[in-house]
Design an enzyme around this catalytic site. Sequence first.
Site, PDB file in Angstrom:
ATOM      1  N   LYS A 169       0.859  -1.193   0.000  1.00  0.00           N
ATOM      2  CA  LYS A 169       0.000   0.000   0.000  1.00  0.00           C
ATOM      3  C   LYS A 169       0.892   1.238   0.000  1.00  0.00           C
ATOM      4  CE  LYS A 169      -3.328   2.565   2.797  1.00  0.00           C
ATOM      5  NZ  LYS A 169      -4.256   2.541   3.932  1.00  0.00           N
ATOM      6  N   LYS A 184      -2.212  -1.430  -3.764  1.00  0.00           N
ATOM      7  CA  LYS A 184      -3.097  -0.278  -3.611  1.00  0.00           C
ATOM      8  C   LYS A 184      -2.300   0.998  -3.685  1.00  0.00           C
ATOM      9  CE  LYS A 184      -5.781   2.038  -0.106  1.00  0.00           C
ATOM     10  NZ  LYS A 184      -6.231   2.069   1.252  1.00  0.00           N
TER      11      LYS A 184
END
Length: 320
Positions: free
Chosen positions: A189, A242
């Site tokens: 992420k 992400k």
Amino acid sequence: MTRLRRLRRTEAIRNLFAMDRPSRNRFIWPVFLVEGSGRKESIDSMPGQYRWSADRLVEEFPAGVKSVLLFGQTEGEKDEIGSSAADPGGVVQRAIPLLKKAFPDLVVFTDVCLCAYTSHGHCGPHDGEGDIDNDAACEMLARVAVSHARAGADGVAPSAMMDGQIAAIREALDEEGFKKTLLIAYSTKFASTLYGPFRDAENSAPSQGDRQGYQASYRDPDTAVRESLVDEAEGADALMVKPALWYLDLIGKVRARTLLPVMAYNVSGEYSMIQAAAKAGFCDLYPAARESLYAIFRAGATQVISYWTPFYDEIFGKDA
Ligand code: PBG
Ligand code: ZN
């Protein structure tokens, strides 16, 4: 001459050689929950998405959605460590049994983080030096994950990017008897500008500083891949990249190094940019969404977490 156009002369021929549209089974819808009842509040930065109270969400639940990722927040007291995130009476903990009762087959995941519950909006408490305290955050995240599992979540998805959070959560889940609860790692992420609309929806922007001290750097892709490998070693059931669209290369790289599912989070900024562009007349909404979703699957994502999920029919066709 090589005539590649032969392979796309008619629509039927094109369909024969094209990849199929991604199944609706591959989509997970992120949902913002709020307290109370009867609430469905629009979010300025995310057209078509709402903050829902659980009862209203159940009432108006979109047909064809197979899985959700629940996000909670509190309108009550926030503190340094985000204690209320683990409250058994919190919005997420209370929504899970309602959803499960109404839709027994719905796959319910929960986001596990502290930023919507801390007074300062960071994903963990501060240590004595002003840093975010990794190990204290992990302890708290484990308590939150257990509270979600106890409420009946099929899986928990920690998004705080603390080192060791997967191991800490798996250990706590097992100790408390939640051996069957899936652990979905937000493993790779990035510290991204694309979370802006989400932080507006969730009231979770840090009041000071940013998240670069814990979220991955887009200038260091090797370490970003290691984040996923470490989470696999710690016992994650699925990995994640992400955001998705500016990180298609990383989806491919992580996929090449694991046999675990590699989910992609098609984040708020990616959704809202297309919404805004369409509104300005720069593109057509659903065709643009479709093209971007194909890109994510082409890159190697095995599932997508996307705000487009309830619009699957508009994007891919009703008979899909
Ligand atoms: C919380 C969290 C964020 C997102 C998912 N979980 C925001 C952040 O890290 O600041 C972003 C999702 C989106 O933008 O759609 N840690
Ligand atoms: Zn967070």
